[in-house]
Design a protein around this motif. Structure first.
Motif, PDB file in Angstrom:
ATOM      1  N   PRO A  57      -3.128  36.442  54.158  1.00 37.75           N
ATOM      2  CA  PRO A  57      -2.084  35.772  54.942  1.00 37.75           C
ATOM      3  C   PRO A  57      -2.069  36.154  56.420  1.00 37.75           C
ATOM      4  CG  PRO A  57      -1.203  36.361  52.805  1.00 37.75           C
ATOM      5  CD  PRO A  57      -2.585  36.963  52.869  1.00 37.75           C
ATOM      6  N   THR A  58      -2.458  37.387  56.736  1.00 35.19           N
ATOM      7  CA  THR A  58      -2.464  37.794  58.145  1.00 35.19           C
ATOM      8  C   THR A  58      -3.421  36.947  58.972  1.00 35.19           C
ATOM      9  OG1 THR A  58      -2.669  39.706  59.616  1.00 35.19           O
ATOM     10  CG2 THR A  58      -4.274  39.536  57.850  1.00 35.19           C
ATOM     11  N   GLU A  59      -4.417  36.323  58.291  1.00 37.40           N
ATOM     12  CA  GLU A  59      -5.381  35.477  58.994  1.00 37.40           C
ATOM     13  C   GLU A  59      -5.090  33.993  58.824  1.00 37.40           C
ATOM     14  OE1 GLU A  59      -9.637  37.270  58.871  1.00 37.40           O
ATOM     15  OE2 GLU A  59      -8.651  37.930  57.006  1.00 37.40           O
ATOM     16  N   HIS A  60      -4.817  33.558  57.582  1.00 38.27           N
ATOM     17  CA  HIS A  60      -4.569  32.115  57.417  1.00 38.27           C
ATOM     18  C   HIS A  60      -3.153  31.713  57.790  1.00 38.27           C
ATOM     19  CE1 HIS A  60      -2.486  32.798  53.587  1.00 38.27           C
ATOM     20  NE2 HIS A  60      -3.573  33.294  53.013  1.00 38.27           N
ATOM     21  N   GLY A  61      -2.232  32.673  57.887  1.00 37.65           N
ATOM     22  CA  GLY A  61      -0.909  32.396  58.443  1.00 37.65           C
ATOM     23  C   GLY A  61       0.135  31.887  57.482  1.00 37.65           C
ATOM     24  N   ILE A  62      -0.206  31.727  56.205  1.00 34.05           N
ATOM     25  CA  ILE A  62       0.783  31.229  55.245  1.00 34.05           C
ATOM     26  C   ILE A  62       1.468  32.439  54.614  1.00 34.05           C
ATOM     27  CG2 ILE A  62       1.185  29.764  53.253  1.00 34.05           C
ATOM     28  CD1 ILE A  62       0.189  28.335  55.819  1.00 34.05           C
ATOM     29  N   VAL A  63       2.574  32.835  55.204  1.00 33.16           N
ATOM     30  CA  VAL A  63       3.256  34.073  54.830  1.00 33.16           C
ATOM     31  C   VAL A  63       4.255  33.868  53.696  1.00 33.16           C
ATOM     32  CG1 VAL A  63       2.942  35.040  57.132  1.00 33.16           C
ATOM     33  CG2 VAL A  63       5.043  33.756  56.609  1.00 33.16           C
ATOM     34  N   GLY A  64       4.343  32.658  53.188  1.00 29.88           N
ATOM     35  CA  GLY A  64       5.259  32.360  52.094  1.00 29.88           C
ATOM     36  C   GLY A  64       5.299  30.860  51.873  1.00 29.88           C
ATOM     37  N   ASN A  65       6.200  30.432  51.014  1.00 31.06           N
ATOM     38  CA  ASN A  65       6.410  28.996  50.822  1.00 31.06           C
ATOM     39  C   ASN A  65       7.193  28.392  51.982  1.00 31.06           C
ATOM     40  OD1 ASN A  65       5.125  28.932  48.255  1.00 31.06           O
ATOM     41  ND2 ASN A  65       6.978  29.756  47.318  1.00 31.06           N
ATOM     42  N   GLY A  66       7.768  29.269  52.797  1.00 27.91           N
ATOM     43  CA  GLY A  66       8.494  28.838  53.979  1.00 27.91           C
ATOM     44  C   GLY A  66       8.680  30.010  54.914  1.00 27.91           C
ATOM     45  N   TRP A  67       9.116  29.715  56.122  1.00 27.50           N
ATOM     46  CA  TRP A  67       9.361  30.761  57.117  1.00 27.50           C
ATOM     47  C   TRP A  67      10.258  30.188  58.208  1.00 27.50           C
ATOM     48  CZ3 TRP A  67       4.359  28.943  56.028  1.00 27.50           C
ATOM     49  CH2 TRP A  67       3.850  28.013  56.940  1.00 27.50           C
ATOM     50  N   TYR A  68      10.630  31.027  59.140  1.00 29.28           N
ATOM     51  CA  TYR A  68      11.482  30.631  60.260  1.00 29.28           C
ATOM     52  C   TYR A  68      10.604  30.230  61.430  1.00 29.28           C
ATOM     53  CZ  TYR A  68      14.942  31.116  64.063  1.00 29.28           C
ATOM     54  OH  TYR A  68      15.760  30.915  65.154  1.00 29.28           O
ATOM     55  N   SER A  69      10.795  29.019  61.913  1.00 30.17           N
ATOM     56  CA  SER A  69      10.094  28.562  63.114  1.00 30.17           C
ATOM     57  C   SER A  69      10.916  28.988  64.333  1.00 30.17           C
ATOM     58  CB  SER A  69       9.921  27.042  63.084  1.00 30.17           C
ATOM     59  OG  SER A  69       9.455  26.574  64.331  1.00 30.17           O
ATOM     60  N   ILE A 323      -0.645  45.494  54.032  1.00 32.13           N
ATOM     61  CA  ILE A 323      -0.709  44.559  52.905  1.00 32.13           C
ATOM     62  C   ILE A 323      -1.164  43.170  53.367  1.00 32.13           C
ATOM     63  CG2 ILE A 323       0.998  45.802  51.529  1.00 32.13           C
ATOM     64  CD1 ILE A 323       3.053  43.663  52.378  1.00 32.13           C
ATOM     65  N   HIS A 324      -1.787  43.102  54.536  1.00 31.95           N
ATOM     66  CA  HIS A 324      -2.386  41.863  55.063  1.00 31.95           C
ATOM     67  C   HIS A 324      -1.339  40.772  55.293  1.00 31.95           C
ATOM     68  CE1 HIS A 324      -6.066  43.803  53.729  1.00 31.95           C
ATOM     69  NE2 HIS A 324      -5.633  43.793  52.470  1.00 31.95           N
ATOM     70  N   LEU A 325      -0.165  41.155  55.780  1.00 28.37           N
ATOM     71  CA  LEU A 325       0.913  40.188  55.972  1.00 28.37           C
ATOM     72  C   LEU A 325       1.417  40.133  57.408  1.00 28.37           C
ATOM     73  CD1 LEU A 325       2.599  38.097  54.424  1.00 28.37           C
ATOM     74  CD2 LEU A 325       4.210  39.921  53.827  1.00 28.37           C
ATOM     75  N   ASP A 326       0.845  40.914  58.308  1.00 31.58           N
ATOM     76  CA  ASP A 326       1.331  40.914  59.688  1.00 31.58           C
ATOM     77  C   ASP A 326       0.845  39.654  60.403  1.00 31.58           C
ATOM     78  OD1 ASP A 326      -1.194  42.164  59.281  1.00 31.58           O
ATOM     79  OD2 ASP A 326      -1.211  42.780  61.389  1.00 31.58           O
ATOM     80  N   HIS A 327       1.760  38.755  60.647  1.00 32.19           N
ATOM     81  CA  HIS A 327       1.472  37.479  61.304  1.00 32.19           C
ATOM     82  C   HIS A 327       2.729  37.072  62.047  1.00 32.19           C
ATOM     83  CE1 HIS A 327       0.722  33.119  61.737  1.00 32.19           C
ATOM     84  NE2 HIS A 327      -0.561  33.443  61.671  1.00 32.19           N
ATOM     85  N   GLU A 328       2.563  36.291  63.098  1.00 30.15           N
ATOM     86  CA  GLU A 328       3.715  35.917  63.916  1.00 30.15           C
ATOM     87  C   GLU A 328       4.762  35.128  63.135  1.00 30.15           C
ATOM     88  OE1 GLU A 328       1.628  31.868  65.819  1.00 30.15           O
ATOM     89  OE2 GLU A 328       2.062  33.605  67.093  1.00 30.15           O
ATOM     90  N   ARG A 329       4.367  34.464  62.058  1.00 25.68           N
ATOM     91  CA  ARG A 329       5.351  33.730  61.255  1.00 25.68           C
ATOM     92  C   ARG A 329       6.167  34.653  60.357  1.00 25.68           C
ATOM     93  NH1 ARG A 329       0.967  29.230  59.297  1.00 25.68           N
ATOM     94  NH2 ARG A 329       1.116  27.790  61.073  1.00 25.68           N
ATOM     95  N   ALA A 330       5.654  35.836  60.066  1.00 24.39           N
ATOM     96  CA  ALA A 330       6.346  36.760  59.158  1.00 24.39           C
ATOM     97  C   ALA A 330       7.624  37.282  59.788  1.00 24.39           C
ATOM     98  CB  ALA A 330       5.423  37.920  58.793  1.00 24.39           C
ATOM     99  N   GLY A 331       8.523  37.755  58.945  1.00 34.15           N
ATOM    100  CA  GLY A 331       9.758  38.326  59.449  1.00 34.15           C
ATOM    101  C   GLY A 331       9.505  39.607  60.219  1.00 34.15           C
ATOM    102  N   ASP A 332      10.444  39.961  61.080  1.00 32.90           N
ATOM    103  CA  ASP A 332      10.357  41.248  61.781  1.00 32.90           C
ATOM    104  C   ASP A 332      10.392  42.377  60.767  1.00 32.90           C
ATOM    105  OD1 ASP A 332      10.573  40.206  64.627  1.00 32.90           O
ATOM    106  OD2 ASP A 332      12.387  39.376  63.724  1.00 32.90           O
ATOM    107  N   LEU A 333      11.091  42.122  59.673  1.00 31.20           N
ATOM    108  CA  LEU A 333      11.095  43.017  58.525  1.00 31.20           C
ATOM    109  C   LEU A 333      10.800  42.180  57.279  1.00 31.20           C
ATOM    110  CD1 LEU A 333      14.368  44.998  59.335  1.00 31.20           C
ATOM    111  CD2 LEU A 333      12.028  45.841  59.636  1.00 31.20           C
ATOM    112  N   VAL A 334      10.017  42.714  56.372  1.00 29.98           N
ATOM    113  CA  VAL A 334       9.743  42.051  55.097  1.00 29.98           C
ATOM    114  C   VAL A 334      10.321  42.925  53.993  1.00 29.98           C
ATOM    115  CG1 VAL A 334       7.951  41.386  53.465  1.00 29.98           C
ATOM    116  CG2 VAL A 334       7.696  40.829  55.887  1.00 29.98           C
ATOM    117  N   VAL A 335      11.125  42.326  53.138  1.00 32.66           N
ATOM    118  CA  VAL A 335      11.826  43.060  52.087  1.00 32.66           C
ATOM    119  C   VAL A 335      11.219  42.702  50.734  1.00 32.66           C
ATOM    120  CG1 VAL A 335      14.091  43.662  51.148  1.00 32.66           C
ATOM    121  CG2 VAL A 335      13.904  42.813  53.500  1.00 32.66           C
ATOM    122  N   LEU A 336      10.897  43.730  49.961  1.00 30.20           N
ATOM    123  CA  LEU A 336      10.354  43.540  48.614  1.00 30.20           C
ATOM    124  C   LEU A 336      11.391  43.973  47.588  1.00 30.20           C
ATOM    125  CD1 LEU A 336       6.757  44.997  49.106  1.00 30.20           C
ATOM    126  CD2 LEU A 336       7.549  42.652  49.472  1.00 30.20           C
ATOM    127  N   ALA A 337      11.540  43.168  46.545  1.00 23.80           N
ATOM    128  CA  ALA A 337      12.509  43.472  45.496  1.00 23.80           C
ATOM    129  C   ALA A 337      11.912  44.413  44.462  1.00 23.80           C
ATOM    130  CB  ALA A 337      12.959  42.186  44.814  1.00 23.80           C
TER     131      ALA A 337
END
Length: 457
Positions: A57-69, A323-337
């Motif tokens: 995801p850090t390269e292809h940019g799809i950090v989830g099923n959705g994100w904040y633009s 965890i290969h998730l650092d991308h501009e679309r990702a949240g400033d913080l990522v929370v795992l349950a």
């Protein structure tokens, strides 16, 4: 190139293949198989993009099923343009190797405006009177009419929502076989979602699981027979496993009580105002992207989240990189349950102020994923009568609100997104024609496996 078919049986795991899945059990026994490593987040759009690009995801940019633009100040879910996915796709690379190569994509996500030769994907019609009408988008365009004339209208309401059933996966399978008979693509990608929805409703030990396993097994077996008879190499794989959950976490309510999340009121109903919020969460199964407007308050927000029951970890940018998730679309913080928990999008504190879409199936308007849409409200005394009355209003041309979805998040029994408890409960790849397949592969290596099958001598 060798004709290859990829059956994406969502939520299939090694632990689910057994007496209730005789066709898949047989295919596993006569094949090589490998466990697939975890993609974070283990959700549809991220995992599929990893498989099809061979990138994280850090390269292809799809950090989830959705994100904040950030540019639009809007939360966006389930967008469909393939232009959102960075990197060369497996079909682009295959076409460079063999210019005669062709690809058909049946319902894998980000299927619109891609460079595949044939695509079919859900695309409802939304007339100005507020109706939602089942339909598909296809390339070439004339395929849309051809498929639906032969197979009937795509059963959208059996694809997602409280009426979801095997009918949608069966339609996709039938469409794939029709495409094969008409066009015989070199690579066919087929998405079969049925098991995923059944497991989210009831969990991995639900009472109807044996029946649902048998249903998807029959569809998969029919496809395997059909394509092997045509000389194709068949890859069976999945995206993730479903974990049993019993603890929904309302992160946006936590942030709102801390005066960090803003709402605006329209006609007495509250809407999350992302652009005005100091912090808010975009919930996506067992992961949430938290966007913080003022970086000086990151520590405050992080402490608040870490103290929330059910939260396992809170990742800053540095931790996201691991965890290969650092991308501009990702949240400033990522929370795992934690494994037994998942995140809702709920942000209202008073049910009288909940938005009107909360009790409907509305995947684009809700600022987060809502698996409760799979469940008919048990509090409705006569649900068939209520739904029938609303459908009558629809047929008569009146506006109507199909408010039949509960807002009791404890009804959801299965979720995904974080790493499974064991490899037996995680995604799997099965193929009769894989050579030198190790017992475990990285998710990025699915890309390589598809290419290797295409180039098999």
């Amino acid at each position: 190139m060798q004709k290859t078919v990829v059956l994406n049986i969502v939520a299939l795991t090694r632990s689910l293949i057994g007496n209730h899945t005789p066709r898949l059990r047989d295919y596993l026994l006569r094949s090589s198989s490998a466990s697939i490593s975890h993609v974070c987040p283990a959700v549809t759009c991220s995992v599929q993009s990893t498989y099809l690009t061979g990138k994280w995801p850090t390269e292809h940019g799809i950090v989830g099923n959705g994100w904040y633009s950030r540019e639009d100040a809007e939360i966006k879910f389930w967008k469909q343009s393939n232009h959102l996915v960075n990197g060369h796709k497996v079909w682009d690379v295959a076409r460079q190797i063999d210019p005669s190569f062709t690809c058909a994509n049946l319902f894998w996500w980000y299927n619109m405006y891609s460079s595949v030769d044939i695509s079919v994907t859900p695309r409802p019609m939304y007339p100005a009177d507020g109706r939602k009408l089942p339909d598909v988008y296809t390339h070439p365009p004339e395929l849309r009419e051809s498929l639906q004339n032969k197979l009937g209208t795509f059963p959208l309401f059996n694809f997602w929502g409280p009426a979801s059933s095997i009918a949608s996966s069966q339609w996709i399978a039938d469409a794939a076989m029709q495409v094969e008979e008409n066009s015989s693509p070199t690579l066919t990608l087929i998405y079969l979602p049925h098991l995923d929805y059944a497991l989210q409703r009831e969990g991995p030990d639900g009472p109807s699981l044996p029946v649902e396993l048998a249903r998807i097994d029959a569809v998969a077996g029919r496809l395997i027979d059909f394509y092997e008879a045509r000389g194709a190499s068949v890859i069976v794989l999945s995206e993730y496993g479903i974990s049993k959950v019993d603890s929904p976490i309302h992160l946006n309510r936590v942030l709102r009580r801390a005066n960090l999340l803003a709402v605006r009121t329209e006609l007495g109903r509250e809407l999350l105002d992302a652009g005005a919020s100091l912090a808010f969460a975009v919930a996506d199964h067992q992961i949430a992207h938290v966007y913080v407007k003022d970086s000086s308050r990151l520590g405050e927000v992080r402490s608040l989240l870490e103290a929330t029951p059910g939260v396992d970890r809170v990742l800053d940018r540095a931790a996201q990189a691991h965890i290969h998730l650092d991308h501009e679309r990702a949240g400033d913080l990522v929370v795992l349950a934690k494994p037994n928990a998942w995140f809702t999008y709920y942000y209202w504190l008073d049910d009288d102020a909940m938005p009107d879409f909360a009790r409907t199936v509305d995947i684009h308007r809700k600022p987060g994923y809502d698996p409760v849409e799979l469940i008919l409200d048990p509090a409705i005394a006569a649900p068939k009568f209520k739904i029938g009355l609303k459908l009558l209003k629809k047929k008569l041309g009146f506006r109507y609100l199909m408010d039949v979805i509960p807002t009791d998040a404890t009804l959801v029994k299965g979720s995904h997104g974080v790493a499974p408890a064991s490899v037996e409960d995680g995604p799997i790849l099965i193929s009769r024609h894989a050579t030198g397949l190790p017992t475990s592969i990285d998710a990025t290596a699915v890309f390589d496996q598809i290419l290797a099958h295409l180039q098999r001598q």
